[in-house]
Scaffold this motif. Sequence first.
Motif, short mmCIF file in Angstrom:
data_model
loop_
_atom_site.label_atom_id
_atom_site.label_comp_id
_atom_site.label_asym_id
_atom_site.label_seq_id
_atom_site.Cartn_x
_atom_site.Cartn_y
_atom_site.Cartn_z
N ARG A 1 0.84 -1.20 0.00
CA ARG A 1 0.00 0.00 0.00
C ARG A 1 0.87 1.25 0.00
O ARG A 1 0.58 2.23 -0.69
CB ARG A 1 -0.94 -0.02 1.21
CG ARG A 1 -1.81 1.21 1.33
CD ARG A 1 -2.87 1.25 0.23
NE ARG A 1 -3.70 2.42 0.44
CZ ARG A 1 -3.91 3.35 -0.48
NH1 ARG A 1 -3.41 3.23 -1.68
NH2 ARG A 1 -4.64 4.39 -0.22
N ALA A 2 1.95 1.24 0.78
CA ALA A 2 2.86 2.39 0.84
C ALA A 2 3.45 2.66 -0.54
O ALA A 2 3.49 3.81 -0.99
CB ALA A 2 3.96 2.14 1.87
N ALA A 3 3.92 1.62 -1.21
CA ALA A 3 4.51 1.78 -2.55
C ALA A 3 3.46 2.33 -3.52
O ALA A 3 3.75 3.23 -4.31
CB ALA A 3 5.06 0.45 -3.04
N GLU A 4 2.25 1.83 -3.42
CA GLU A 4 1.18 2.29 -4.30
C GLU A 4 0.86 3.78 -4.04
O GLU A 4 0.67 4.54 -4.97
CB GLU A 4 -0.07 1.44 -4.03
CG GLU A 4 -1.28 1.82 -4.84
CD GLU A 4 -2.48 0.96 -4.45
OE1 GLU A 4 -3.54 1.54 -4.21
OE2 GLU A 4 -2.32 -0.28 -4.36
N MET A 5 0.86 4.18 -2.78
CA MET A 5 0.51 5.55 -2.41
C MET A 5 1.51 6.57 -2.97
O MET A 5 1.12 7.68 -3.30
CB MET A 5 0.41 5.70 -0.90
CG MET A 5 -0.81 5.02 -0.31
SD MET A 5 -0.84 5.09 1.49
CE MET A 5 -1.19 6.82 1.75
N ILE A 6 2.78 6.19 -3.05
CA ILE A 6 3.77 7.15 -3.54
C ILE A 6 4.20 6.86 -4.97
O ILE A 6 5.10 7.50 -5.49
CB ILE A 6 5.00 7.25 -2.61
CG1 ILE A 6 5.74 5.92 -2.51
CG2 ILE A 6 4.60 7.76 -1.25
CD1 ILE A 6 7.07 6.02 -1.79
N TYR B 1 4.93 9.87 7.78
CA TYR B 1 6.21 10.59 7.72
C TYR B 1 7.21 9.83 6.85
O TYR B 1 7.89 10.41 6.02
CB TYR B 1 6.75 10.80 9.13
CG TYR B 1 8.12 11.44 9.16
CD1 TYR B 1 8.29 12.76 8.75
CD2 TYR B 1 9.24 10.73 9.56
CE1 TYR B 1 9.53 13.36 8.76
CE2 TYR B 1 10.49 11.32 9.57
CZ TYR B 1 10.63 12.64 9.16
OH TYR B 1 11.87 13.22 9.17
N GLN B 2 7.27 8.51 7.03
CA GLN B 2 8.18 7.70 6.21
C GLN B 2 7.78 7.75 4.74
O GLN B 2 8.65 7.77 3.87
CB GLN B 2 8.20 6.27 6.72
CG GLN B 2 8.89 6.13 8.06
CD GLN B 2 8.74 4.74 8.63
OE1 GLN B 2 7.66 4.14 8.56
NE2 GLN B 2 9.82 4.22 9.20
N LEU B 3 6.49 7.80 4.46
CA LEU B 3 6.03 7.90 3.07
C LEU B 3 6.43 9.23 2.46
O LEU B 3 6.81 9.31 1.29
CB LEU B 3 4.52 7.71 2.98
CG LEU B 3 4.00 6.32 3.29
CD1 LEU B 3 2.49 6.28 3.12
CD2 LEU B 3 4.66 5.28 2.42
N ILE C 1 14.90 4.94 5.77
CA ILE C 1 13.71 4.67 6.56
C ILE C 1 13.77 3.23 7.06
O ILE C 1 14.19 2.34 6.34
CB ILE C 1 12.40 4.90 5.76
CG1 ILE C 1 12.37 4.08 4.48
CG2 ILE C 1 12.19 6.36 5.46
CD1 ILE C 1 11.06 4.16 3.72
N THR C 2 13.40 3.05 8.30
CA THR C 2 13.34 1.72 8.87
C THR C 2 11.87 1.38 9.06
O THR C 2 11.19 2.05 9.84
CB THR C 2 14.06 1.67 10.23
OG1 THR C 2 15.41 2.08 10.03
CG2 THR C 2 14.02 0.28 10.82
N PRO C 3 11.37 0.39 8.33
CA PRO C 3 9.95 0.09 8.46
C PRO C 3 9.61 -0.38 9.87
O PRO C 3 10.42 -0.99 10.56
CB PRO C 3 9.70 -1.02 7.44
CG PRO C 3 11.04 -1.55 7.08
CD PRO C 3 12.04 -0.50 7.41
N LEU C 4 8.41 -0.02 10.27
CA LEU C 4 7.88 -0.49 11.54
C LEU C 4 7.48 -1.94 11.34
O LEU C 4 7.30 -2.38 10.21
CB LEU C 4 6.67 0.36 11.93
CG LEU C 4 6.89 1.87 11.83
CD1 LEU C 4 5.57 2.59 11.85
CD2 LEU C 4 7.80 2.33 12.94
#
Length: 112
Positions: free
Chosen positions: A22-27, A58-60, A43-46
């Motif tokens: 989803r994160a990749a899709e959003m950006i 914030y990471q996005l 960035i270190t994923p949670l």
Amino acid sequence: MTADDSFDRLDDDDYPAYTMGRAAEMIGTTQGFLRALGEARLITPLRSEGGHRRYSRYQLRIAARARELVDQGTPIEAACRIIILEDQLEEAQRINAEYRHAAAAADPTTAA
């Protein structure tokens, strides 16, 4: 940073976190790009309880800025360094503005 302002820095206890897909899709990027940012230590994923990678807004925002730089021809390692320096500059400017505001408020000669 110049990326979308809707991605705000949020407290650790109060953020929505998005799966890698989803994160990749959003950006508008790939999961591999997000992995590369993690390998570059930008960035270190949670991690969710199931161990899945999750990203805050914030990471996005950081990842979107990295994508912009890489799309302009900047190597990913250099893009990561640029973003870190931009973030430090923003923080220094914020602290400076707070200091100047407090100094002006304490100076009786500037009071109207």
